[in-house]
Scaffold this motif. Structure first.
Motif, PDB file in Angstrom:
ATOM      1  N   GLU A 127     -32.043  93.422  46.450  1.00  0.00           N
ATOM      2  CA  GLU A 127     -30.858  93.318  47.389  1.00  0.00           C
ATOM      3  C   GLU A 127     -30.802  91.892  47.703  1.00  0.00           C
ATOM      4  N   GLU A 128     -29.525  91.063  47.037  1.00  0.00           N
ATOM      5  CA  GLU A 128     -29.533  89.795  47.018  1.00  0.00           C
ATOM      6  C   GLU A 128     -29.475  89.126  48.632  1.00  0.00           C
ATOM      7  N   GLN A 129     -28.734  89.853  49.300  1.00  0.00           N
ATOM      8  CA  GLN A 129     -28.624  89.319  50.962  1.00  0.00           C
ATOM      9  C   GLN A 129     -30.060  89.434  51.551  1.00  0.00           C
ATOM     10  N   ALA A 130     -30.561  90.666  51.295  1.00  0.00           N
ATOM     11  CA  ALA A 130     -31.964  90.716  51.992  1.00  0.00           C
ATOM     12  C   ALA A 130     -33.107  89.579  51.275  1.00  0.00           C
ATOM     13  N   LEU A 137     -36.687  82.933  55.700  1.00  0.00           N
ATOM     14  CA  LEU A 137     -37.610  82.984  56.879  1.00  0.00           C
ATOM     15  C   LEU A 137     -38.951  82.587  56.372  1.00  0.00           C
ATOM     16  N   LEU A 138     -39.451  83.200  55.186  1.00  0.00           N
ATOM     17  CA  LEU A 138     -40.818  82.904  54.832  1.00  0.00           C
ATOM     18  C   LEU A 138     -41.201  81.599  54.335  1.00  0.00           C
ATOM     19  N   ASN A 139     -40.286  80.714  53.753  1.00  0.00           N
ATOM     20  CA  ASN A 139     -40.166  79.515  53.636  1.00  0.00           C
ATOM     21  C   ASN A 139     -40.045  78.551  54.645  1.00  0.00           C
ATOM     22  N   ASP A 140     -39.452  78.866  56.052  1.00  0.00           N
ATOM     23  CA  ASP A 140     -39.578  78.174  57.264  1.00  0.00           C
ATOM     24  C   ASP A 140     -40.913  78.587  57.838  1.00  0.00           C
ATOM     25  N   LEU A 141     -41.462  79.839  57.605  1.00  0.00           N
ATOM     26  CA  LEU A 141     -43.007  80.105  58.392  1.00  0.00           C
ATOM     27  C   LEU A 141     -43.981  79.108  57.411  1.00  0.00           C
ATOM     28  N   ASP A 142     -43.745  79.349  56.049  1.00  0.00           N
ATOM     29  CA  ASP A 142     -44.967  78.504  55.226  1.00  0.00           C
ATOM     30  C   ASP A 142     -44.826  77.022  55.672  1.00  0.00           C
ATOM     31  N   ALA A 143     -43.787  76.411  55.880  1.00  0.00           N
ATOM     32  CA  ALA A 143     -43.887  75.157  56.322  1.00  0.00           C
ATOM     33  C   ALA A 143     -44.515  74.897  57.806  1.00  0.00           C
ATOM     34  N   TRP A 201     -47.509  82.924  67.790  1.00  0.00           N
ATOM     35  CA  TRP A 201     -46.947  84.266  67.982  1.00  0.00           C
ATOM     36  C   TRP A 201     -45.301  84.209  68.164  1.00  0.00           C
ATOM     37  N   ARG A 202     -44.922  83.422  68.732  1.00  0.00           N
ATOM     38  CA  ARG A 202     -43.317  83.229  68.812  1.00  0.00           C
ATOM     39  C   ARG A 202     -42.895  83.108  67.307  1.00  0.00           C
ATOM     40  N   GLN A 203     -43.545  82.142  66.489  1.00  0.00           N
ATOM     41  CA  GLN A 203     -43.013  81.879  65.326  1.00  0.00           C
ATOM     42  C   GLN A 203     -43.150  83.043  64.461  1.00  0.00           C
ATOM     43  N   VAL A 204     -44.524  84.005  64.541  1.00  0.00           N
ATOM     44  CA  VAL A 204     -44.744  85.026  63.396  1.00  0.00           C
ATOM     45  C   VAL A 204     -43.668  86.066  64.153  1.00  0.00           C
ATOM     46  N   ASN A 205     -43.605  86.133  65.349  1.00  0.00           N
ATOM     47  CA  ASN A 205     -42.597  87.275  65.772  1.00  0.00           C
ATOM     48  C   ASN A 205     -41.244  87.364  65.088  1.00  0.00           C
ATOM     49  N   TRP A 210     -37.600  90.569  61.489  1.00  0.00           N
ATOM     50  CA  TRP A 210     -37.018  90.972  60.216  1.00  0.00           C
ATOM     51  C   TRP A 210     -37.399  92.278  59.341  1.00  0.00           C
ATOM     52  N   LEU A 211     -38.876  92.513  59.756  1.00  0.00           N
ATOM     53  CA  LEU A 211     -39.185  93.749  59.372  1.00  0.00           C
ATOM     54  C   LEU A 211     -38.659  94.934  60.046  1.00  0.00           C
ATOM     55  N   ALA A 212     -38.633  94.621  61.412  1.00  0.00           N
ATOM     56  CA  ALA A 212     -38.008  95.785  62.189  1.00  0.00           C
ATOM     57  C   ALA A 212     -36.427  96.234  61.950  1.00  0.00           C
ATOM     58  N   GLU A 213     -35.653  95.215  61.312  1.00  0.00           N
ATOM     59  CA  GLU A 213     -34.295  95.168  61.129  1.00  0.00           C
ATOM     60  C   GLU A 213     -34.225  95.982  59.665  1.00  0.00           C
ATOM     61  N   HIS A 214     -35.007  95.504  58.731  1.00  0.00           N
ATOM     62  CA  HIS A 214     -35.043  95.870  57.463  1.00  0.00           C
ATOM     63  C   HIS A 214     -35.585  97.046  56.817  1.00  0.00           C
ATOM     64  N   LEU A 215     -36.770  97.500  57.682  1.00  0.00           N
ATOM     65  CA  LEU A 215     -37.499  98.623  57.347  1.00  0.00           C
ATOM     66  C   LEU A 215     -37.565  99.467  58.229  1.00  0.00           C
ATOM     67  N   GLY A 216     -37.403  99.437  59.396  1.00  0.00           N
ATOM     68  CA  GLY A 216     -37.306 100.409  60.494  1.00  0.00           C
ATOM     69  C   GLY A 216     -38.781 100.942  60.684  1.00  0.00           C
ATOM     70  N   ALA A 217     -38.784 102.097  61.432  1.00  0.00           N
ATOM     71  CA  ALA A 217     -40.013 102.710  61.869  1.00  0.00           C
ATOM     72  C   ALA A 217     -40.741 103.468  60.582  1.00  0.00           C
ATOM     73  N   GLY A 218     -42.119 103.496  60.281  1.00  0.00           N
ATOM     74  CA  GLY A 218     -42.388 104.584  59.013  1.00  0.00           C
ATOM     75  C   GLY A 218     -42.159 105.864  59.580  1.00  0.00           C
TER      76      GLY A 218
END
Length: 223
Positions: A127-130, A137-143, A201-205, A210-218
């Motif tokens: 999914e292109e947008q996702a 986000l991952l690039n920002d976190l990697d930096a 933790w603020r950075q990681v959160n 993102w995970l909550a928005e795109h994956l929801g609860a298992g």
């Protein structure tokens, strides 16, 4: 050194790393009992105080117990060789802190996500947008020093996916977590340690959100 009370974190004790170096060399009840006062005043007490301080911003935060759960491991050494905290925000994954002579680990996300969550994550790779929002986000976190957790990744493509998929590295992931390792040092021994962990933790959160928005609860996590 007096035993710290939850809520007044002043730093871990100066013998934190030495305590775990000794425990790594002699992981026995005898060593533990001989050094129990060091653990209580310089490790366990401060860990509970740090958890209480972090909980004011991040919700439930637990200092993990020092004893290992031996039921599922061949290694029967009784004690953990690091001090660790887990934060459980109301959405997304968890938050993590641990300190030992090997380093200080800071991170979060979904360690061992539910089967349906992992399946959804794999579907999102088409999914292109996702993909765009995730990569940004991952690039920002990697930096910022936080990399995606590749431990335990599949060696081949998951069932139903092609091994030449352009995002095969993401498809192979089994843990949806990010983290970084820092050098242990005197910064652990002062109140500013709480600020350092909170900033991480603020950075990681952001990843948890993102995970909550795109994956929801298992499915196995829903009430």
């Amino acid at each position: 050194m007096k035993k710290s009370a939850p809520g007044d974190f002043e730093g871990f004790g100066p013998d934190l790393l030495e305590f775990y170096e000794g425990l790594s060399a002699d992981n026995s009840k005898a060593y533990w009992e001989d050094h129990r006062s060091i653990y209580d005043t310089q490790v366990g007490g401060p860990a509970k105080a740090l958890a209480a301080g972090l909980a004011q911003e991040f919700g439930t935060v637990r200092a993990l117990r020092p004893h290992r759960d031996l039921r599922f491991f061949k290694d029967k050494t009784p004690y953990k060789t690091s001090v660790a905290l887990i934060g459980d925000p109301t959405v997304g994954g968890s938050l993590y802190f641990s300190a030992s002579p090997d380093g200080v680990d800071l991170g979060g996300g979904m360690y061992m996500p539910a089967k349906d969550q992992l399946g959804r994550f794999r579907e999102l790779q088409d999914e292109e947008q996702a993909v765009r929002s995730m990569d940004t986000l991952l690039n920002d976190l990697d930096a910022e020093g936080f990399s995606i957790m590749e431990r335990d990744s599949l060696k081949t493509a998951p069932r139903g996916w092609s091994s030449d998929h352009p995002r095969i590295e993401m498809l192979r992931l089994k843990h949806l977590a990010v983290g970084q390792r820092r050098e242990p040092g005197s910064w652990l021994e002062n109140p500013g340690c709480l600020h350092e962990v909170a900033c991480a933790w603020r950075q990681v959160n952001r990843w948890n959100l993102w995970l909550a928005e795109h994956l929801g609860a298992g499915a196995d996590l829903e009430p």
